[in-house]
Every structure is written in structure tokens, then in C-alpha cells.
Design an enzyme around this catalytic site. Structure first.
Site, mmCIF file in Angstrom:
data_model
loop_
_atom_site.group_PDB
_atom_site.id
_atom_site.type_symbol
_atom_site.label_atom_id
_atom_site.label_comp_id
_atom_site.label_asym_id
_atom_site.label_seq_id
_atom_site.Cartn_x
_atom_site.Cartn_y
_atom_site.Cartn_z
ATOM 1 N N GLY A 114 4.841 -4.468 -7.851
ATOM 2 C CA GLY A 114 3.779 -4.094 -8.776
ATOM 3 C C GLY A 114 2.569 -4.994 -8.660
ATOM 4 C CB SER A 129 -2.003 -1.650 -6.097
ATOM 5 O OG SER A 129 -2.122 -2.200 -4.822
ATOM 6 C CB SER A 153 6.440 1.821 -1.746
ATOM 7 O OG SER A 153 5.175 1.788 -1.188
ATOM 8 C CD GLU A 192 2.906 -6.265 2.614
ATOM 9 O OE1 GLU A 192 2.512 -7.004 1.701
ATOM 10 O OE2 GLU A 192 2.707 -5.052 2.627
ATOM 11 C CB SER A 197 -8.761 -1.509 3.136
ATOM 12 O OG SER A 197 -9.785 -2.435 2.816
ATOM 13 C CG ASN A 198 -8.785 -1.155 9.284
ATOM 14 O OD1 ASN A 198 -7.633 -1.545 9.089
ATOM 15 N ND2 ASN A 198 -9.139 -0.454 10.339
ATOM 16 C CD GLU A 199 -13.031 -0.393 5.471
ATOM 17 O OE1 GLU A 199 -11.882 -0.342 4.969
ATOM 18 O OE2 GLU A 199 -13.399 0.348 6.387
#
Lengths: 388, 357
Positions: free
Chosen positions: A127, A129, A161, A244, A367-369
Site C-alpha cells: 500500500g 500509491s 496488486s 524491488e 514511471s520512465n519520467e
């Protein structure tokens, strides 16, 4: 034979005899976009692995692991992928919470939770996000208040998830009223099976749902279920994120290789391989796959030498982008057939699921950014963006 | 795939030498003080007995500095061709740097062994070669000329002695001024056979050449990125450093991912070469295509992010950009190497059913 090769051969032998009988049908089941497939059977398979001592192999022996070396863990993941074994269901507890408890937990927490993770009796979800705190974890709004009996948790998590299959959630909540950003966050372990927790599945592009929204409304957990000191949650959560990225990359690469090989076989069958542009893109994909592998090997060499280099921060961007492009290439190889589902209700084929689900690869786990900001500021030393 | 201390020492030595001796003047000290020309030559032939990993280190440094020295043409191509052919008489002088060598190999812009059309005929007075060779690195000045030519029994490698009659050397002006090339014309030129198994020799030399060039490309691309990062940190526009704009940062982060991934590919190939891996050929093709594209992209970014100064001769950016183009085409284009990969992966071109548009 080196000790790693002995380990590899022992596990391979066990896998070959293990993935037979009732478990034979599980080959290739599960994975991103398909976590709903044969969940109960995959859980049974993983408990079978646990009984033979093949879960949590990287944990120290005193906590029920095998104390496997990095090379052995890599061999484990490679062999697992090569055998086409089903996607894991207990990986969140095994790879994220377990190492966190070993590093930051109390003896009581380790005794209470590690055995359940190792035996796959208790599944965990993460938990972190929230609707207003996706990549910006410091913006967490979920609150936890301490009272006479323990903690009371209120707030909303998202992209969780396997929340609908999990018995427990590890989460970050704000426990210092009036604090902001990284201060005043705590890392809590919360049982899912209680009236204060509601799980709502989110339907994804693929039509399936393995992500959820989780609502906590005065959900309860015990006073001793905070990991690290109250207020120290940021540091603990960051460590979990570090766990991770690890040795699973090489195993993941074996899975990618199988996808590419199957795509090449399809291109040969349906004639797409006669298209020079498709040939070039297949060769380019294969080139990228070798680079993913060499990136991972460099990362491991660095980890073994105790000095993780910049290669750690590039691997997420590289593989995520590669996999997304593989999804696009798969649709071009499928051609017009790719427009049609296998049947009702919205039963997509493997290539369609790859195409759709791989859009998530460049978003989740940073994210990629976000990754680009990390590289630009922490590796290249560029000035921080002016923030309002 | 990690360098040891001795590799770091070699790197430091080459880098500081190239800083002290600019341009072509570096070749003398490189060969005398570091023994660069003989690094990958066995000790019994006058070399240091090192291998592809040491060559990798030297090539990265030569790439960073865009050093116009005949290392690739002589110490990699000519020397490795002789080693692969098993003809070692010429090696000591090459290893020492007393002579330089050139491998006359490509024809009509192709480095594929199948593309060789030059012919060698054996008469009463020995072998004679006729044909035209393109893109011969350092071909105008090299002391030792090695020539790939076709005989009745297949491809073979020949040594044309210096001063032999019937050789015409035409030096070209190259877009990348730091890597000289020549066209060589042979017309019944006297030659000595140095190896019969030319297909194997050329294929192996191509793998080693691509591997070495990939390392050079990584070194050059890394230098482009360093210079560009330094520039955008210093350069202030609109009241803040250019490098604080996310559009610039993300572009450089992507460049970093390109450079480091290219480095992984180049290291993978160099280690495979050092291990004598049977997979060297495909790793070399991966490295050459990936490193070519990475260097070209990063050199292009370098010009863009330097703004106006980047499109002049006053800044080094154009030199890297031109080297990137030349290196991408040398020994076969990125798409050409992917085509080789596709041959193995997907099967021969044109086989398999055509699909309607």
C-alpha cells in the site's frame, strides 16, 4: 562443477519432476495481464515449492531461507523462467516485505510474519500509491492514529496488486499530524480481512483486473505492527523499493526471450517475416534483449563488488521501453488478425494482452519520467527543476 | 564483465598520454611508452600477451579523444588478421610500432567476405593480385599491406611487400578528418600467401574489428555526453541553467541510458572475444549496431544542446558527429548487422510466404 552450477542443476532437476501431474497444466500461466489465471492452482504450486524449500531462497538461513548467493539467485530465476513455470503469487511478501522485516523489523515481527511468507500461507500486498501520491510518495494522505489498542488507519490506496487475494498489506501512512513530505510517515502492517478494509478491482486495458483500489475506514492493526520507529516510514519504504530491483531481472529476461522466440515463430508462420522492416525490428528486439541481459550482468557484477554503478538506474527504463516496443511489434506481426478478440466476453489473445499490458511497464515501479529525473539529477548532477 | 585494477591503470596511462600528445603525434609515445600496438600480440611475437579486454580499454580512450592514430587499422585489423592466419613473421615489427599495417579488405563499400572480387593467381614466379580495395584504413601510408583476394580454391590472405610494382594508392579526403582512408588498386601485383582459410580469417577479423570499434564508439559517446552535461550546467538562459529544464534533462537521461546500454553491449562482446566464445559473432553484431546508433544519437544531441556554437568548427561537437557517421558505416551499417542477426534468427531473406499488404 561450480557451487552455482550445482545449485542450478539441483533446482532444474526438482522443477522438472515438480512441474508434472496436477501441476503440468500450470506451465506458462499467470504473469502481467493474466494474474487471474488459475490463481488457486498457482497458490497450491507455490506451497508445494515452499514445502521443498524453494521459496525465499535468498533469505538468511536463520529466517528460513537458504542464504543463496547472488549467482545462485540468478540461476534460480533463470531456471524458473526456462521451465516455463507459472508466475509467482507470493513474490510481494518474499521479495519486498521479507527483506524489509529482516533489515528493519523486530524479532517479534520476524517470528510472526516471516514463516507465513516462506510457506506462502499469508499473501501480502503493497500500500504505497494513492490517487494523489503515485510517483510522489511523499504526498501520502492516508492517516494512522495511535490509540489505547493500537492503530486506526483511514485513507485510500490504489494500484494495489493482488489486494483481493492478500491477507495482509504493508503500507505507508501519515502518523504525525501536521507533517508534510517525508516527515511523519510510518510503515504499518495491516490485516486485510476486517470490516474497515474494502477492496475494489480496477478493470485494466486488457479487461482483466489484478490491480485494485483499497479503502481503509478506521481499519485496525496492533500497536506492535509498525516497522521501524513511528515517523521513520519514508526510510523503510525507500529500502523496500530498493529490494524491488534485484536479481529477478535476469529471470525476467528469460521470459522476454521466450516471448520474442514465439513472436518470431509466428512471423515465419504468417509470412510477416518476409517484410524487411519486420525482419529489422525483430533483429533490433533481439539486440535489445542481449543488452538487457548484459545490463543485468553488469548490475550484478557491481552489486557483488559492493559498488552498484549507474547501470542500476538504466535497467528499468531500458527493459520497460523494450517490452512496450515488443508489444507494438507483436501487433504489427499479427497484422489484421490482431484486431479481433478470441471470443466473448472480451477474451484477448496473448499478443493482444502483451500489447496492452506492456503500456503499464513504463508507468509502474517509477514511471520512465521519474526514472529520467533520477538519472538527470542524481547521476548526471543536473540542477533540480524549479518547483512551485 | 568488470575491469580489474590493471585495466584502470592502463586506462589512466592512455588517457594522460593522449592529453599530453595531441593528434597523430600520440602514436609514437603510445607504441613506445605503453606498447599499445602489441597489447594483443602474444609475447613470443613481441607483444604483451593481453587480449580483447585491454584492446577495449585502449579503444574507449582513443574514442574519447578522437585520436587520429593507426591503432584500429594496424594493431587490430592487420595484426589480428596475421594472428588468425597463423603468419607471424611480420608481427614483431608491428607490435613494436616500428611498422604500421593495413588490411585491404572491403570492396564496393562492403566488408562481407562474400563481396571480395579481387583475384589472386599463382604463376611460375609466385602469386599475383588484381583488384580494387576500398576504405583501407591508413592504406596510403602503411608499411605492411595485407590483401584479401579470391583464389581458385577460395578466399585467401596475401602480403604485398613494400615497393612492389603494380600498386596504386589513392588517399581520400574523408568527412571525418581523423580517420584516413585510401583506395588501393592492384594490377598483377606480386604477393605472398599468408593464409589460405580466408573466409574464417576475415569473419574472425570482422568480429574483432566490430568489437573494438564498438568500444571506441562507447568512449566517444561518453565524452559527448560529459561535454554536453557540463555545458548545460553552466549555460544560463531565461534566468536559469539550461540543464534545469526538464526537456533538456530527460533528453540527457535518455542519452545516458543509450550510452550505458551501448557500453553493456560492447563489454559483452569484448568479454566474449576474450573468452573465445562461440557466440562472439552475434555479440559483435549486437555491439556494432547498438553502439553505432548510440554514438550517432548522442553526437546529434550534443550539437542540438550546444545551440549555435554546436554547428560551427569552433567547437569539437562536429568532430564527434562526423566520427559517429564514419564509424557507423565502417565494417557494415547498423541495419546491415541486424540483417546478419535476422538471417540467423528469422531465416534467409525472401524465404517464407509473402503476406498481402
Amino acid at each position: 562443477m561450480s557451487s552455482t552450477e550445482k545449485f542450478r542443476s539441483e533446482f532444474r532437476t526438482w522443477l522438472r519432476s515438480g512441474l508434472t501431474g496436477e501441476f503440468a497444466a500450470l506451465k506458462g500461466r499467470g504473469g502481467p495481464g493474466r494474474e487471474h489465471e488459475a490463481f488457486a492452482e498457482r497458490l497450491a504450486w507455490e506451497r508445494h515449492m515452499a514445502a521443498a524449500g524453494w521459496t525465499c531462497i535468498g533469505w538468511p538461513q536463520e529466517y528460513g531461507g537458504r542464504g543463496a548467493t547472488l549467482e545462485e539467485q540468478v540461476a534460480f530465476h533463470e531456471e524458473y523462467a526456462l521451465a516455463d513455470a507459472p508466475a509467482r503469487v507470493g513474490h510481494i511478501g518474499e521479495q519486498l516485505l521479507g527483506p524489509t522485516l529482516i533489515a528493519f523489523g523486530t524479532d517479534g515481527q520476524r517470528d510472526r510474519f516471516l514463516p507465513g511468507i516462506r510457506s506462502v500461507e499469508e499473501l501480502w500486498c503493497q500500500g504505497y500509491s494513492e490517487p494523489d501520491a503515485g510517483s510522489d510518495l511523499a504526498n501520502v494522505r492516508t492517516r494512522a492514529e495511535r490509540d489505547a489498542d493500537g492503530w486506526s488507519v483511514t485513507g485510500q490506496k490504489i494500484w494495489t496488486s493482488l489486494a483481493h487475494e492478500s491477507q495482509w498489506c504493508f503500507l505507508v501512512a501519515r502518523t504525525g499530524p501536521g507533517t508534510h513530505r517525508h516527515e511523519g510517515l510510518s510503515y504499518l502492517l495491516v490485516p486485510m480481512d476486517q470490516p474497515g478494509v474494502e477492496v475494489r478491482p480496477i478493470t485494466q486495458l486488457t479487461g482483466t483486473s489484478e490491480f485494485n483500489e483499497v479503502f481503509f475506514d478506521a481499519a485496525r492493526t496492533g500497536a506492535d505492527n509498525v516497522v521501524g520507529e513511528p515517523g521513520d516510514g519514508w526510510r523503510v519504504a525507500m529500502a523496500t523499493l530498493g529490494f524491488e530491483r534485484g536479481v529477478s531481472t535476469l529471470g525476467q529476461q528469460v521470459g522476454f526471450r521466450r516471448e520474442l522466440e514465439e513472436l518470431i515463430a509466428l512471423a515465419r508462420r504468417n509470412g510477416a517475416a518476409g517484410d524487411p522492416l519486420i525482419r529489422d525490428r525483430l533483429a533490433r528486439a533481439w539486440t535489445g534483449l542481449e543488452i538487457i541481459r548484459f545490463n543485468a550482468l553488469r548490475m550484478l557484477d557491481g552489486a557483488a563488488a559492493g559498488a552498484p554503478g549507474p547501470e542500476a538506474s538504466i535497467s528499468k527504463i531500458y527493459w520497460a521501453t523494450w517490452h512496450r516496443e515488443l508489444g507494438e511489434l507483436a501487433m504489427d506481426v499479427c497484422g489484421a488478425d490482431g484486431m479481433l478478440a478470441d471470443g466473448a466476453p472480451y477474451d484477448l489473445g496473448d499478443w493482444q494482452r502483451l500489447f496492452l499490458f506492456s503500456r503499464a511497464d513504463t508507468i509502474y515501479a517509477g514511471s520512465n519520467e521519474i526514472q529520467r529525473n533520477i538519472i538527470a539529477e542524481r547521476v548526471l548532477g543536473l540542477p533540480k527543476e524549479a518547483r512551485a | 564483465m568488470r575491469f580489474g585494477e590493471e585495466h584502470q591503470e592502463l586506462r589512466t596511462a592512455v588517457r594522460s598520454l593522449l592529453a599530453r600528445h595531441e593528434g597523430a603525434a600520440a602514436w609514437g609515445p603510445l607504441t613506445r611508452q605503453i606498447g599499445a600496438a602489441g597489447l594483443a600480440v602474444p609475447e613470443e611475437h613481441g607483444g604483451a600477451g593481453c587480449g580483447p579486454v585491454e584492446v577495449h580499454v585502449v579503444m574507449e580512450e582513443l574514442g574519447r579523444a578522437l585520436a587520429p592514430v593507426p591503432y584500429l587499422g594496424s594493431a587490430v585489423l592487420a595484426t589480428q588478421a596475421l594472428l588468425a592466419a597463423g603468419d607471424t613473421g611480420l608481427l614483431p615489427a608491428l607490435a613494436e610500432g616500428r611498422t604500421t599495417g593495413a588490411l585491404a579488405w572491403a570492396e564496393n563499400g562492403s566488408w562481407r567476405p562474400e563481396a571480395v572480387r579481387a583475384r589472386a593467381v599463382c604463376g611460375a614466379d609466385g602469386w599475383r593480385i588484381t583488384g580494387v580495395k576500398d576504405h583501407v584504413l591508413d592504406g596510403a601510408d602503411a608499411d605492411v599491406l595485407l590483401v584479401a583476394a579470391r583464389t581458385e580454391t577460395g578466399l585467401a590472405l596475401f602480403h604485398v611487400p613494400s615497393g612492389a610494382a603494380g600498386v596504386e594508392r589513392e588517399a581520400h579526403t574523408t568527412m571525418d578528418l581523423t580517420r584516413p582512408q585510401a583506395t588501393l588498386r592492384f594490377d598483377g601485383t606480386e604477393a605472398r600467401a599468408v593464409g589460405a582459410d580466408g573466409d574464417r580469417v576475415l569473419a574472425h577479423v570482422r568480429d574483432l574489428a566490430c568489437t573494438a570499434l564498438a568500444a571506441e564508439q562507447v568512449g566517444a559517446a561518453e565524452r559527448c555526453l560529459e561535454l554536453t552535461v557540463a555545458h548545460v550546467r553552466d549555460r544560463v538562459q531565461f534566468g536559469r541553467p539550461v540543464g534545469s529544464f526538464q526537456a533538456v534533462k530527460h533528453r540527457l537521461a535518455d542519452a545516458f541510458v543509450r550510452v550505458e546500454s551501448a557500453r553493456s553491449a560492447a563489454l559483452g562482446a569484448s568479454w566474449a572475444a576474450a573468452d573465445g566464445s562461440p557466440d562472439l559473432s552475434r555479440y559483435a553484431a549486437v555491439a556494432k549496431s547498438a553502439c553505432s546508433e548510440a554514438f550517432s544519437a548522442v553526437a546529434g544531441d550534443m550539437i542540438q544542446l550546444h545551440g549555435g556554437i554546436g554547428i560551427t568548427w569552433e567547437h569539437d561537437a562536429h568532430r564527434y558527429f562526423k566520427r559517429a557517421h564514419g564509424s557507423a558505416q565502417l565494417f557494415g551499417s547498423p541495419a546491415g548487422h541486424r540483417d546478419r542477426i535476422a538471417e540467423v534468427l528469422v531465416g534467409p531473406r525472401g524465404a517464407g510466404a509473402e503476406r498481402p499488404a
